[in-house]
Enzyme design. Structure first.
Site, PDB file in Angstrom:
ATOM      1  N   CYS A   1      63.112 126.104-101.866  1.00 47.97           N
ATOM      2  CA  CYS A   1      62.855 125.396-103.122  1.00 47.97           C
ATOM      3  C   CYS A   1      62.113 124.097-102.835  1.00 47.97           C
ATOM      4  CB  CYS A   1      64.142 125.078-103.866  1.00 47.97           C
ATOM      5  SG  CYS A   1      63.789 124.152-105.381  1.00 47.97           S
TER       6      CYS A   1
ATOM      7  N   ASN B   1      71.962 133.743-105.324  1.00 43.64           N
ATOM      8  CA  ASN B   1      71.053 132.876-104.583  1.00 43.64           C
ATOM      9  C   ASN B   1      71.786 131.572-104.283  1.00 43.64           C
ATOM     10  OD1 ASN B   1      69.009 130.547-104.575  1.00 43.64           O
ATOM     11  ND2 ASN B   1      67.609 132.282-104.471  1.00 43.64           N
TER      12      ASN B   1
ATOM     13  N   LYS C   1      70.387 132.395-110.806  1.00 41.48           N
ATOM     14  CA  LYS C   1      69.905 131.037-110.533  1.00 41.48           C
ATOM     15  C   LYS C   1      70.541 130.483-109.258  1.00 41.48           C
ATOM     16  CE  LYS C   1      68.106 126.961-111.566  1.00 41.48           C
ATOM     17  NZ  LYS C   1      66.650 126.753-111.452  1.00 41.48           N
TER      18      LYS C   1
ATOM     19  N   THR D   1      58.221 134.544-113.355  1.00 41.71           N
ATOM     20  CA  THR D   1      57.609 133.878-114.507  1.00 41.71           C
ATOM     21  C   THR D   1      57.351 134.831-115.676  1.00 41.71           C
ATOM     22  OG1 THR D   1      56.657 132.259-113.015  1.00 41.71           O
ATOM     23  CG2 THR D   1      55.604 132.462-115.162  1.00 41.71           C
TER      24      THR D   1
END
Lengths: 265, 307
Positions: free
Chosen positions: B134, B103, B49, B270
Site C-alpha cells: 500500500c 488482506n 479491505k 476499480t
C-alpha cells in the site's frame, strides 16, 4: 437501490451552464427522500471513468406514480460537459437512490432553507415535499443565493410555493447584493427557526454551520465530496467529525445530509 | 444464473477456486456492500479491505481524484481492525459459498505475525493476502514491499504462524518486481497477487496545491492495465507459485489477457466502482469465451501465450 440503464426523457438547458435532466425510471425511486443522490455513469468510455454523484432534484410523477426523476446540474468539467450534450431518447447508467436525505423533525415550528447556487437542487425537492406534507407556508422561509442572477435557479417555481423567498447575489444582479449567509444572519435577529436546512458550496456550508452553532439552532447540511463508488466500498468520500480529529464519516452512506453539529467543516 | 458447462476451477496455491474471478482488496468493502447488486456466491473469492491490528481512521480528505482513464486514491487503509472484523463483518461472509480471503497490513513484522496468528484458527477464512504494497500509509505497507529482504522477513514470519494459504500482494513501484516475487516465494508464499496501485499525483493549477491531502496516491483503473499485464507475465516466468493478476481489469477481455499471460486467477478492483456488477459480467464473459472457443477448462488458458 437499483442499477440500470435508463432513458433520458429530456435534457433542457435552463440558462448559462445549468441543465435539467429527466430520467425514466419506473421502479425503485418511489420512496426517495429529498437529499438522496444517484451515481450516473455518463458514458461507456473510460474517460471519464467514474460515475458522477448528483442529488435528486425532483420526482417525475404521472397519475400518482413515480416514473422517474430529474437532476439539476451545472457544467463544471469533463463529465458534466458530456452529460449536457446527451439528448432525449439516449441512455445513462444510474445507481440509486443512495445515501441519507434530510430528516424532518416532527412538529417543527419553523425552518430556514438556505441554498447556494446549484445547492438549490435537493432543497427544491425538500421544500416541495414539505408543502406536499401539508406544512403551513408560514413555517418556511427560503434563502437563495448565487454569484450572479444566472446562478439562481427555480426561483419562480419556489416563489409559487407560497412562503417568503429571500434572493441575493454576490454581484447584486438580482435580489440583495450580499452573501446568502448574511441575509440569514440578518433575518435571525427577528425570527428564530428551530431547523436550518442548507446546501451549497463548502465555504457557505461552513458559514451556515457556524451561524447555527452560535445561535444554537439545529442544522442539516448536504455535502458534496469526491467519491468513486457511492455505496460505501471505496471510502474515498471521508468527512471529518468534530469531536475527534482522527475519525471520519462517509458522504455516501452517513450523508450526504449530515447534522452540522457533528462535523468539523 | 448462467449454466457453467466449462471447467472454471483454478488453483491459487492451497485454495481451489470455483472460478478465477476474485475481488481486489479495498474495492469491495467487507463484501456486504455489494450484496444488493450481485450474487456474491458466484465469485471465485472475496478479498476484503486491508485489516490492521487496531482500527485505523485512514487519511484526511480529499482521498480520491479521477485522472485520465483511472483514479488516484489515498484512502490510507481505513479499516475496522481485525477484532471488529471478526465480530461484525465475518458473520455475513460466513453465510456465503464464496471463500473469504483476508488482506492484512502492519507497521512492523510483528504486526503481520500477530494478525496471522489471530486469523489462523478461524475456519471460515480461506486464506491470507499479505499487503506489502500500500503506497498510502506512512509506516509499514509498501516499505516491506520494495526491498527483497524486508519482504522475505514479513512473509517468513507470517508463514511460520499460519497453515492457511498465504498470498502476497506486490507493488509495481520497484525496479524489478520479479526480485520481490522470488524473495516471497523463497519465504514460503503460496501465491503472489499483482499489481497494487502505481504511485502518482495530481495538482490543482488554480490553487497550485496537490489535489489529494496525502499529496500522492495510488493510480488504478484501465490506465495501468498494460503495465500490470507486463509485470504479471514477467513474474509468471520467474516463479513456480501461482500468480493472481490485478490492474485495470474492466472486462472479460482484460481478464483473459491476464490469464493468457500466466495469471491463475484475477482480481477486479476499480471496475467495481464504475459498474458494481463488473465481477459477474467478467465471469460470464470468460465463460462465453471458453464456450465459443471450445476450451474445456480455464486451466488450458493459463500461461498459454505464444511468443
Amino acid at each position: 437501490m437499483l442499477q440500470e440503464k435508463v432513458e433520458i426523457l429530456w435534457n433542457k438547458e435552463v440558462g448559462g451552464l445549468y441543465y435539467r435532466l429527466g430520467l425514466k425510471c419506473d421502479e425503485g425511486f418511489a420512496d426517495t427522500k429529498p437529499g438522496q443522490f444517484v451515481m450516473v455513469r455518463i458514458s461507456d468510455s473510460y474517460n471519464p471513468l467514474l460515475r458522477r454523484p448528483f442529488s435528486i432534484h425532483r420526482l417525475i410523477e404521472e397519475n400518482g406514480n413515480v416514473r422517474g426523476f430529474e437532476i439539476l446540474f451545472k457544467v463544471v468539467g469533463k463529465g458534466t460537459t458530456i452529460l449536457s450534450g446527451l439528448r432525449e431518447g439516449g441512455f445513462v447508467d444510474v445507481l440509486g437512490p443512495l445515501g441519507r436525505g434530510f430528516v424532518i423533525p416532527e412538529n417543527f415550528q419553523s425552518t430556514f432553507i438556505v441554498a447556494g447556487g446549484i445547492g438549490v437542487a435537493p432543497l427544491f425537492f425538500l421544500a416541495s415535499d414539505l408543502m406536499r406534507a401539508g406544512v403551513d407556508s408560514s413555517k418556511i422561509q427560503m434563502f437563495i443565493g448565487g454569484r450572479s442572477k444566472e446562478d439562481l435557479l427555480c426561483i419562480d417555481e419556489i416563489k409559487a410555493m407560497g412562503f417568503p423567498v429571500h434572493i441575493s447575489t454576490d454581484d447584486g444582479s438580482l435580489g440583495e447584493k450580499a452573501l446568502v449567509t448574511e441575509i440569514v444572519k440578518n433575518k435571525l435577529t427577528n425570527t428564530r427557526p428551530d431547523m436550518i436546512f442548507a446546501c451549497g458550496p463548502s465555504p457557505m456550508m461552513k458559514a451556515v454551520a457556524g451561524i447555527a452553532e452560535k445561535e444554537n439552532i439545529s442544522c442539516q447540511v448536504s455535502l458534496e465530496t469526491m467519491m468513486a463508488c457511492g455505496m460505501g466500498a471505496c471510502l474515498g468520500c471521508a468527512v471529518e467529525k468534530k469531536e475527534s480529529s482522527d475519525k471520519y464519516l462517509h458522504t455516501c452512506l452517513d450523508g450526504p445530509v449530515f447534522d452540522a453539529a457533528i462535523l468539523k467543516i | 444464473m448462467k449454466k457453467e458447462k466449462v471447467d472454471l476451477k483454478t488453483d491459487i496455491g492451497g485454495i481451489e477456486l470455483k472460478n478465477p474471478v476474485m475481488t481486489a482488496s479495498g474495492t469491495f468493502g467487507y463484501g456486504s456492500e455489494y450484496d444488493d447488486t450481485i450474487d456474491l456466491n458466484r465469485l471465485g473469492a472475496i478479498v476484503v479491505k486491508g485489516l490492521s491490528l487496531e482500527a485505523s481512521p485512514g487519511n484526511p480528505p480529499p482521498r480520491v481524484v479521477e485522472t485520465a482513464s483511472g483514479m488516484l486514491n489515498a484512502i490510507g487503509l481505513e479499516n475496522v481492525g481485525i477484532k471488529r472484523f471478526i465480530k461484525e463483518k465475518l458473520p455475513f461472509l460466513q453465510t456465503l459459498q464464496s471463500p473469504t480471503i483476508v488482506n492484512i497490513y502492519g507497521k512492523s513484522v510483528e504486526d503481520y505475525i500477530e494478525l496471522a496468528s489471530q486469523i489462523d484458527d478461524i475456519e471460515d477464512i480461506s486464506g491470507i493476502e499479505v499487503n506489502i504494497s500500500c503506497p498510502n500509509v506512512k509506516a509499514g505497507g509498501v516499505a516491506f514491499g520494495v526491498e527483497p529482504i524486508a519482504a522475505y522477513n514479513v512473509v517468513n514470519g507470517v508463514r511460520e504462524k499460519t497453515s492457511k494459504p498465504v498470498m502476497v500482494k506486490l507493488t509495481p513501484n520497484v525496479t524489478d518486481i520479479t526480485e520481490i516475487a522470488k524473495s516471497v516465494e523463497d519465504a514460503g508464499a503460496d501465491s503472489v497477487s499483482l499489481v497494487n496501485t502505481l504511485t502518482g499525483m495530481a495538482i490543482d493549477i488554480d490553487t497550485r496545491k496537490p489535489i489529494l491531502a496525502n499529496i500522492t496516491g495510488g493510480l488504478s483503473g484501465p490506465a495501468i492495465k498494460p503495465v500490470a499485464l507486463r509485470m504479471v507475465w514477467q513474474v509468471a516466468q520467474k516463479i513456480n507459485i501461482p500468480v493472481i493478476g490485478i490492474g485495470g481489469i474492466m472486462t472479460a477481455e482484460d481478464a483473459l489477457e491476464f490469464l493468457i499471460a500466466g495469471a491463475s486467477a484475477i482480481q477486479v478492483g476499480t471496475a467495481n466502482f464504475v459498474n458494481p456488477k463488473s465481477t459477474i459480467d467478467i465471469l460470464d464473459g470468460i465463460i462465453n469465451y471458453l464456450e465459443e472457443k471450445n476450451i474445456p477448462s480455464i486451466r488450458d488458458l493459463i500461461g498459454c501465450m505464444e511468443v
